[in-house]
Design a protein around this motif. Structure first.
Motif, PDB file in Angstrom:
ATOM      1  N   GLY A  13       0.816  -1.207   0.000  1.00  0.00           N
ATOM      2  CA  GLY A  13       0.000   0.000   0.000  1.00  0.00           C
ATOM      3  C   GLY A  13       0.850   1.256   0.000  1.00  0.00           C
ATOM      4  N   SER A  14       0.240   2.387   0.283  1.00  0.00           N
ATOM      5  CA  SER A  14       0.921   3.685   0.216  1.00  0.00           C
ATOM      6  C   SER A  14       0.616   4.491   1.459  1.00  0.00           C
ATOM      7  CB  SER A  14       0.394   4.484  -0.983  1.00  0.00           C
ATOM      8  OG  SER A  14       0.449   3.717  -2.146  1.00  0.00           O
ATOM      9  N   LYS A  15       1.571   5.318   1.846  1.00  0.00           N
ATOM     10  CA  LYS A  15       1.351   6.209   2.983  1.00  0.00           C
ATOM     11  C   LYS A  15       0.665   7.470   2.477  1.00  0.00           C
ATOM     12  CE  LYS A  15       4.495   5.568   6.705  1.00  0.00           C
ATOM     13  NZ  LYS A  15       5.775   5.835   7.282  1.00  0.00           N
ATOM     14  N   LEU A  16      -0.463   7.797   3.051  1.00  0.00           N
ATOM     15  CA  LEU A  16      -1.181   9.003   2.636  1.00  0.00           C
ATOM     16  C   LEU A  16      -1.349   9.924   3.841  1.00  0.00           C
ATOM     17  CD1 LEU A  16      -4.092   7.609   0.396  1.00  0.00           C
ATOM     18  CD2 LEU A  16      -1.801   8.345  -0.299  1.00  0.00           C
ATOM     19  N   GLU A  17      -1.303  11.225   3.553  1.00  0.00           N
ATOM     20  CA  GLU A  17      -1.462  12.212   4.628  1.00  0.00           C
ATOM     21  C   GLU A  17      -2.931  12.627   4.735  1.00  0.00           C
ATOM     22  OE1 GLU A  17       0.874  15.715   4.034  1.00  0.00           O
ATOM     23  OE2 GLU A  17       0.483  16.456   6.055  1.00  0.00           O
ATOM     24  N   VAL A  18      -3.384  12.734   5.954  1.00  0.00           N
ATOM     25  CA  VAL A  18      -4.749  13.239   6.155  1.00  0.00           C
ATOM     26  C   VAL A  18      -4.737  14.740   5.847  1.00  0.00           C
ATOM     27  CG1 VAL A  18      -6.560  13.672   7.864  1.00  0.00           C
ATOM     28  CG2 VAL A  18      -5.321  11.481   7.884  1.00  0.00           C
ATOM     29  N   ALA A  19      -5.624  15.146   4.917  1.00  0.00           N
ATOM     30  CA  ALA A  19      -5.672  16.557   4.515  1.00  0.00           C
ATOM     31  C   ALA A  19      -6.724  17.319   5.314  1.00  0.00           C
ATOM     32  CB  ALA A  19      -5.990  16.659   3.029  1.00  0.00           C
ATOM     33  N   ALA A  20      -7.800  16.635   5.700  1.00  0.00           N
ATOM     34  CA  ALA A  20      -8.877  17.327   6.425  1.00  0.00           C
ATOM     35  C   ALA A  20      -9.735  16.311   7.148  1.00  0.00           C
ATOM     36  CB  ALA A  20      -9.740  18.110   5.443  1.00  0.00           C
ATOM     37  N   VAL A  21     -10.310  16.745   8.255  1.00  0.00           N
ATOM     38  CA  VAL A  21     -11.254  15.901   8.998  1.00  0.00           C
ATOM     39  C   VAL A  21     -12.503  16.735   9.256  1.00  0.00           C
ATOM     40  CG1 VAL A  21     -11.676  14.669  11.169  1.00  0.00           C
ATOM     41  CG2 VAL A  21      -9.423  14.560  10.099  1.00  0.00           C
ATOM     42  N   CYS A  22     -13.655  16.156   8.974  1.00  0.00           N
ATOM     43  CA  CYS A  22     -14.907  16.883   9.176  1.00  0.00           C
ATOM     44  C   CYS A  22     -15.791  16.085  10.138  1.00  0.00           C
ATOM     45  CB  CYS A  22     -15.582  17.045   7.809  1.00  0.00           C
ATOM     46  SG  CYS A  22     -17.241  17.668   7.907  1.00  0.00           S
ATOM     47  N   SER A  30     -15.640  12.400   8.814  1.00  0.00           N
ATOM     48  CA  SER A  30     -15.154  12.143   7.454  1.00  0.00           C
ATOM     49  C   SER A  30     -13.688  12.536   7.408  1.00  0.00           C
ATOM     50  CB  SER A  30     -15.951  12.949   6.426  1.00  0.00           C
ATOM     51  OG  SER A  30     -17.246  12.417   6.298  1.00  0.00           O
ATOM     52  N   ILE A  31     -12.878  11.656   6.834  1.00  0.00           N
ATOM     53  CA  ILE A  31     -11.421  11.866   6.787  1.00  0.00           C
ATOM     54  C   ILE A  31     -11.002  11.900   5.317  1.00  0.00           C
ATOM     55  CG2 ILE A  31      -9.173  10.871   7.413  1.00  0.00           C
ATOM     56  CD1 ILE A  31     -10.712   9.338   9.683  1.00  0.00           C
ATOM     57  N   THR A  77     -10.488  11.493  -2.003  1.00  0.00           N
ATOM     58  CA  THR A  77     -10.478  10.203  -1.311  1.00  0.00           C
ATOM     59  C   THR A  77     -10.899  10.458   0.130  1.00  0.00           C
ATOM     60  OG1 THR A  77      -8.744   9.444  -2.801  1.00  0.00           O
ATOM     61  CG2 THR A  77      -8.947   8.263  -0.717  1.00  0.00           C
ATOM     62  N   THR A  78     -12.197  10.316   0.396  1.00  0.00           N
ATOM     63  CA  THR A  78     -12.737  10.597   1.728  1.00  0.00           C
ATOM     64  C   THR A  78     -13.471   9.371   2.249  1.00  0.00           C
ATOM     65  OG1 THR A  78     -13.033  12.934   1.186  1.00  0.00           O
ATOM     66  CG2 THR A  78     -14.289  12.092   3.062  1.00  0.00           C
ATOM     67  N   ILE A  79     -13.133   8.992   3.485  1.00  0.00           N
ATOM     68  CA  ILE A  79     -13.875   7.919   4.154  1.00  0.00           C
ATOM     69  C   ILE A  79     -14.708   8.543   5.278  1.00  0.00           C
ATOM     70  CG2 ILE A  79     -12.242   6.075   3.634  1.00  0.00           C
ATOM     71  CD1 ILE A  79     -11.056   6.431   6.452  1.00  0.00           C
ATOM     72  N   THR A  80     -15.746   7.837   5.699  1.00  0.00           N
ATOM     73  CA  THR A  80     -16.549   8.317   6.825  1.00  0.00           C
ATOM     74  C   THR A  80     -16.642   7.184   7.840  1.00  0.00           C
ATOM     75  OG1 THR A  80     -17.741   9.794   5.356  1.00  0.00           O
ATOM     76  CG2 THR A  80     -18.767   9.317   7.491  1.00  0.00           C
ATOM     77  N   VAL A  81     -16.116   7.458   9.032  1.00  0.00           N
ATOM     78  CA  VAL A  81     -15.971   6.416  10.057  1.00  0.00           C
ATOM     79  C   VAL A  81     -16.892   6.716  11.228  1.00  0.00           C
ATOM     80  CG1 VAL A  81     -14.334   5.276  11.610  1.00  0.00           C
ATOM     81  CG2 VAL A  81     -13.545   6.194   9.414  1.00  0.00           C
ATOM     82  N   LYS A  82     -17.638   5.709  11.660  1.00  0.00           N
ATOM     83  CA  LYS A  82     -18.500   5.879  12.831  1.00  0.00           C
ATOM     84  C   LYS A  82     -17.881   5.117  14.006  1.00  0.00           C
ATOM     85  CE  LYS A  82     -23.220   5.579  14.386  1.00  0.00           C
ATOM     86  NZ  LYS A  82     -24.609   5.435  14.013  1.00  0.00           N
ATOM     87  N   ARG A  83     -17.792   5.807  15.137  1.00  0.00           N
ATOM     88  CA  ARG A  83     -17.173   5.185  16.319  1.00  0.00           C
ATOM     89  C   ARG A  83     -18.061   4.076  16.865  1.00  0.00           C
ATOM     90  NH1 ARG A  83     -17.293   5.803  21.802  1.00  0.00           N
ATOM     91  NH2 ARG A  83     -18.891   7.403  21.647  1.00  0.00           N
ATOM     92  N   ILE A  84     -17.432   2.917  17.102  1.00  0.00           N
ATOM     93  CA  ILE A  84     -18.135   1.800  17.734  1.00  0.00           C
ATOM     94  C   ILE A  84     -17.580   1.680  19.138  1.00  0.00           C
ATOM     95  CG2 ILE A  84     -18.349  -0.725  17.736  1.00  0.00           C
ATOM     96  CD1 ILE A  84     -18.424  -0.630  14.745  1.00  0.00           C
TER      97      ILE A  84
END
Ligand SMILES: Cc1cc2nc3c(=O)[nH]c(=O)nc-3n(C[C@H](O)[C@H](O)[C@H](O)COP(=O)(O)OP(=O)(O)OC[C@H]3O[C@@H](n4cnc5c(N)ncnc54)[C@H](O)[C@@H]3O)c2cc1C
Length: 348
Positions: A13-22, A30-31, A77-84
């Motif tokens: 895989g590749s190392k990616l930097e987080v650009a923004a978090v909403c 959303s990351i 490239t944005t993912i949306t994560v819900k805390r469990i």
């Protein structure tokens, strides 16, 4: 914080930097990742696909988890994560992801996709199951003229991810998009009767559903057999898809092993390899340093779906394969063992 992956092993895989978090709701974020231009082609995605993230951990070097992209193709490239509650990766990401954090990520994969933005579709999501559905919806509204109806179940109004955007879309596209909110706090769990009543009043589109398994079972009971159903099931990976396979020694020759021959088309390149009969295709490719798409490696995530152009394979598990795709000649690379001598396969 700068670099969050702390171990020295060279990971896939590749190392990616987080650009923004909403922050979307009290427990969902959303990351958005910055994808450098040399990785644009690898990280292009289809609406509904997911990426796999290595989440730093004190217990083991990292835990690997899949997260669907909520962004439509061509819009980052944005993912949306819900805390469990008590969940390792979702707790970490919702607390620690911030601009400047670096994470190891495997490129998009998965087959929970709508082939044509001009099609009429029904979407049924519950909770964080909205993520791939949102990518599909955003893409369809931007690029096609199909009609989309969304059934969206949540505990209550406050926990509804993307609520404001959905209302805006419904106002902007009244003839193409409608959303039916179901709040469990007010009406209990969604029933098959309620979903079938909702679906019966709509056009004859196929259904894409994502959410907890009991919710998707209710959707299946409500809409089958009238419509084709596509499901995306959330699970935590139990293996580590970032660990490279130990390389095979020497050349592509199989030595004493009984092997077939395979020609593999992947990312515009052709590889000709020996395919030992007791090894699955993903294993063989990774051993040769070829980064085949993969995640669960247990046959349920569909990441490694590949078309068999020539020859035949056998598979122990086919859960991650859409039955229509299977009849069209697609197989799961992580399950496929060769049963003929000469094969050709193509990754889309
Ligand atoms: C294709 C795909 C797409 C996905 N997309 C998304 C997405 O868009 N958004 C999203 O939020 N999630 C998504 N997921 C789910 C995600 O990958 C994780 O499964 C989720 O975030 C939970 O991971 P976790 O590490 O936080 O929880 P885990 O640590 O895996 O724990 C999950 C639950 O199990 C409990 N648990 C853990 N270990 C034990 C134990 N030993 N005994 C008893 N209980 C235990 C935890 O308390 C928690 O309640 C997706 C999954 C897949 C496969």
């Amino acid at each position: 914080m700068s670099d969050s992956t702390t171990h020295d092993l060279v990971l896939l895989g590749s190392k990616l930097e987080v650009a923004a978090v909403c922050r979307e709701t009290a427990d969902a974020v959303s990351i958005t990742f910055e994808v450098p231009s040399d990785l644009h082609a690898a990280f292009d995605h289809r609406a509904g696909q997911f990426i796999t993230v290595a989440v730093p951990s004190e217990r083991v070097p990292h835990v690997a988890r899949c997260y669907s992209l909520s962004s439509p193709p061509g819009r980052g490239t944005t993912i949306t994560v819900k805390r469990i509650e008590g969940g390792y990766a979702s707790e970490w990401l919702t607390r620690n992801a911030e601009q400047g954090v670096w994470l190891q990520v495997l490129p998009p994969s998965g087959s929970f996709t709508v082939p044509d933005p001009g099609a009429d579709v029904l979407l049924a999501a519950a909770g964080s199951g909205i993520t791939p559905v949102m990518s599909i919806l955003r893409w369809m509204m931007e690029s096609g003229d199909g009609r989309v109806a969304l059934f969206y179940a949540n505990r209550d109004r406050e926990s509804t991810i993307f609520a404001a955007e959905l209302e805006r879309m419904a106002r902007e596209h009244p003839d193409r998009f409608s959303v039916f909110h179901w709040f469990e706090e007010e009406r209990g769990l969604p029933s098959a009767e309620a979903i079938s009543q909702w679906a019966d009043e709509l056009h004859e589109g196929d259904v894409w559903t994502c959410g907890p398994a009991p919710f998707m079972d209710v959707v299946a009971a409500a809409v089958i057999p009238n419509r084709h159903l596509h499901r995306e099931e959330y699970r935590s990976l139990t293996n580590d898809p970032f660990e490279p396979e130990p390389p095979v020694s020497g050349t592509d020759t199989p030595g004493d092993e009984d092997a077939a021959n395979v020609e593999v088309e992947l990312d515009g390149k052709t590889h000709r390899l020996a395919w030992p009969r007791k090894k699955n295709l993903v294993e063989v490719l990774l051993e040769h340093g070829i980064e085949a798409p993969h995640a669960c490696r247990e046959g349920w995530c569909g990441s490694c779906t590949v078309h068999v152009d020539k020859g035949e394979v056998t598979m122990a598990a086919t859960e991650g394969l859409d039955p229509d795709d299977q009849s069209d000649g697609y197989v799961l690379g992580c399950q496929a063992l060769p049963t003929t001598d000469d094969l050709k396969v193509t990754f889309d």
